[in-house]
Design a protein around this motif. Structure first.
Motif, PDB file in Angstrom:
ATOM      1  N   UNK A 231       0.568  -1.365  -9.694  1.00  0.00           N
ATOM      2  CA  UNK A 231       0.962  -2.018  -8.470  1.00  0.00           C
ATOM      3  C   UNK A 231       0.267  -1.988  -6.956  1.00  0.00           C
ATOM      4  N   UNK A 232      -0.867  -1.357  -7.240  1.00  0.00           N
ATOM      5  CA  UNK A 232      -1.991  -1.106  -6.831  1.00  0.00           C
ATOM      6  C   UNK A 232      -1.021  -0.745  -4.875  1.00  0.00           C
ATOM      7  N   UNK A 233       0.274   0.078  -5.211  1.00  0.00           N
ATOM      8  CA  UNK A 233       0.063   1.344  -4.101  1.00  0.00           C
ATOM      9  C   UNK A 233       1.720   0.914  -3.669  1.00  0.00           C
ATOM     10  N   UNK A 234       1.752  -0.606  -4.200  1.00  0.00           N
ATOM     11  CA  UNK A 234       3.211  -0.846  -4.122  1.00  0.00           C
ATOM     12  C   UNK A 234       4.313  -0.392  -4.701  1.00  0.00           C
ATOM     13  N   UNK A 235       5.961  -0.461  -4.267  1.00  0.00           N
ATOM     14  CA  UNK A 235       6.648  -0.114  -4.553  1.00  0.00           C
ATOM     15  C   UNK A 235       7.572  -1.323  -4.743  1.00  0.00           C
ATOM     16  N   UNK A 236       8.305  -0.332  -6.074  1.00  0.00           N
ATOM     17  CA  UNK A 236       9.100  -1.397  -7.266  1.00  0.00           C
ATOM     18  C   UNK A 236      11.018  -1.321  -6.124  1.00  0.00           C
TER      19      UNK A 236
END
Length: 449
Positions: A231-236
Motif C-alpha cells: 500500500x506504499x504507506x497508505x491504509x485501508x
C-alpha cells in the motif's frame, strides 16, 4: 654397487625438501592471492563469471511483470525461457506456450525481456533463463507477487447492550504477506487479539476487541485499519459506528399556559431508545380517551376541551430491552368573563358607572377548581368593608343585650318568689287574710314585700 654414506644421503634429502618448500612458497605467494582476487571479482560482478544473469521481480497482483535475462558474450546460441513448471515460454524469441499474457518485449545479444500481464499468485515462482552453448548456462529470475488487502470488514460477535460488552472482529480475508490490523478510537489504539490463517499463498487476518459500553457510547466512531507493504504507506480503513442497545425513555412535553374550556390540547410524547420503539400507546388512567382525541404517533390532540376531559393521560413505549411511561394531568378551567354595563343617562342626571360581575356556570354546577388565571375586580360606591363592620357590630350588640336581659329576668323572678314566701311567714295577718279570704269582695291580693 656403489655405497653412499649416510651423511651424503641426508644431504641430498635435505636439498630435495628445500626445493619443495621453495615451490610451495612460490605458489602460495603468487597463485593463492590471484585465486582469491578472481573469486572476489566473480562475487562482486557475476556478469563476468556467468554467461546468463537473471533479475528477481516483485509485482502487485493484477499488475505487469517484466522478466529480464542478461547475456554475456552471446554468440547466437539458443536462448530458452521457461516458467516455474518448466514449460518453455519462448525459444529464441519465438512463442512456444499459448498464453497471450506472455509477450516478448526485447531480444538482443545482451538482453532478453518478456512481459507477463494480469499477474496472479499462481504465476509466482522461478523463471529459467537458459543459454545453450558448448555447455548449458542458466539463471533463475524469481517472481514475487504481492497481494494488497482490501478494505477490512467488521463482524459483530456480541451485541452491545447498555452495561455489557461489545465484541467486534475486524477481518482482512486475503493478503500476501499477511496484513497488519489495528483498531483505533479517537486517535488511540485499542489492543485486540490477532489471529492469522494460511490459505496457501495468501493469508487471512482478524483482530478481535471487547469493550464495555454504556448508553453514551451509542454512535461512537471506531476505525479498523489495514497496513501492508503493497500500500506504499497508505491504509485501508473501515469506519464503524458503535450500536449500543438500551431500554426506552418517555417524556410528555406539556403545553404552556392555562387550559380553559373550548381550548385545544396537544401533547407530544418524546421517546428515546435503541431500537427506537415504533408503537406509542396513549391512554387515560381509570377512564377512556375522549371521543375527540386524535392520535398521530407520538402526538395526542384534543379539540374543544371541557371539564369532562380532566384526568391523567399516560404515554407508553417499549422495545426488546425495556419499557417506559410518562403521564400528564389535564385540568381544564371554567371560562370567566367580566362584562361592564353602562346605564343610560338623561340630561338631568349625572353619568354614573355601575359595573357588575357576571360568572358563567355550566349546568349541573358542582364545586370546581378556581381559575388561578382569572382576576375579577368589582367596584361600588358603597364601601362593603364598612357595611360589613357595622353589621357585625350591630349583631354583637344585639346578642349582648339579649344576654343581659335574660340574665336580669331570671334573677328578678327568683327574688320575687323568695320574698313572697317569707312575707307570709312574718306577717300573720296577711297570711291569715290570704288563707281565709276575709274580704271576699276584694278577692285575692298580692302583697309585695
Amino acid at each position: 654397487m656403489t655405497l653412499i654414506s649416510p651423511r651424503k644421503r641426508n644431504t641430498k634429502e635435505d636439498q630435495k625438501r628445500g626445493i619443495s618448500t621453495m615451490a610451495l612458497a612460490t605458489v602460495w605467494t603468487h597463485c593463492v592471492p590471484l585465486t582469491i582476487i578472481l573469486a572476489a571479482a566473480c562475487l562482486m560482478n557475476t556478469a563476468h563469471c556467468q554467461a546468463v544473469q537473471a533479475e528477481n521481480v516483485e509485482v502487485l497482483e493484477g499488475g505487469t511483470a517484466h522478466i529480464s535475462c542478461r547475456l554475456q558474450d552471446y554468440d547466437g546460441s539458443i536462448v530458452v525461457i521457461q516458467n516455474p513448471r518448466r514449460q518453455t515460454l519462448f525459444f529464441n524469441g519465438t512463442r512456444a506456450l499459448k498464453d497471450d499474457r506472455f509477450q516478448m518485449v526485447l531480444f538482443t545479444p545482451r538482453l532478453v525481456r518478456i512481459a507477463l500481464t494480469n499477474v496472479s499468485v499462481s504465476d509466482e515462482g522461478g523463471y529459467f533463463c537458459q543459454l545453450y552453448t558448448d555447455s548449458t548456462h542458466h539463471q533463475v529470475a524469481t517472481l514475487s507477487v504481492l497481494v494488497p488487502p482490501e478494505t477490512p470488514t467488521v463482524e459483530v460477535k456480541q451485541e452491545a447492550v447498555e452495561g455489557g460488552e461489545a465484541e467486534l472482529t475486524c477481518v482482512s480475508p486475503r493478503s500476501k504477506p499477511a496484513a497488519t490490523l489495528r483498531w483505533m478510537r479517537n486517535g488511540r489504539e485499542i489492543q485486540g487479539v490477532v489471529s492469522q490463517q494460511d490459505n496457501g499463498k495468501t493469508f487471512s487476518v482478524s483482530s478481535t476487541i471487547r469493550i464495555p459500553v454504556e448508553r453514551k457510547d451509542n454512535g461512537a466512531a471506531l476505525n479498523c485499519e489495514a497496513l501492508h507493504p503493497a500500500l506504499s504507506g497508505q491504509k485501508k480503513i473501515r469506519h464503524y459506528r458503535l450500536d449500543v442497545y438500551f431500554a426506552p425513555t418517555a417524556r410528555i412535553v406539556p403545553p404552556s399556559g392555562i387550559l380553559r374550556e373550548g381550548d385545544s390540547l396537544s401533547l407530544t410524547c418524546s421517546i428515546t431508545g435503541n431500537p427506537l420503539p415504533r408503537n406509542i400507546l396513549w391512554s387515560r388512567i381509570n377512564d377512556t380517551l375522549p371521543e375527540r382525541a386524535d392520535i398521530n404517533g407520538p402526538v395526542l390532540q384534543i379539540s374543544r376541551l371541557s371539564q369532562s376531559h380532566n384526568g391523567t393521560y399516560l404515554c407508553q413505549a417499549q422495545n426488546n430491552f425495556g419499557r417506559a411511561a410518562d403521564q400528564y394531568t389535564l385540568l381544564v378551567y371554567e371560562n370567566v368573563s367580566v362584562p361592564t354595563t353602562v346605564p343610560t343617562t338623561t340630561p338631568t342626571q349625572p353619568i354614573t358607572s355601575h359595573p357588575t360581575t357576571s360568572i358563567l356556570l355550566s349546568p349541573g354546577y358542582a364545586p370546581k377548581p378556581k381559575d388561578p388565571g382569572a382576576v375579577v375586580e368589582t367596584h361600588s360606591a358603597v364601601p362593603y368593608a364598612v357595611i360589613g363592620g357595622v353589621l357585625a357590630l350591630l349583631v354583637f350588640t344585639v346578642i349582648c343585650v339579649l344576654i343581659v336581659t335574660i340574665w336580669c329576668s331570671v334573677r328578678q323572678k327568683g327574688s320575687y318568689l323568695t320574698h313572697e314566701a317569707s312575707g307570709l311567714d312574718e306577717h300573720g295577718e296577711v297570711q291569715e287574710a290570704f288563707l281565709n279570704g276575709n274580704d271576699a269582695s276584694q278577692g285575692k291580693k298580692e302583697y309585695l314585700l
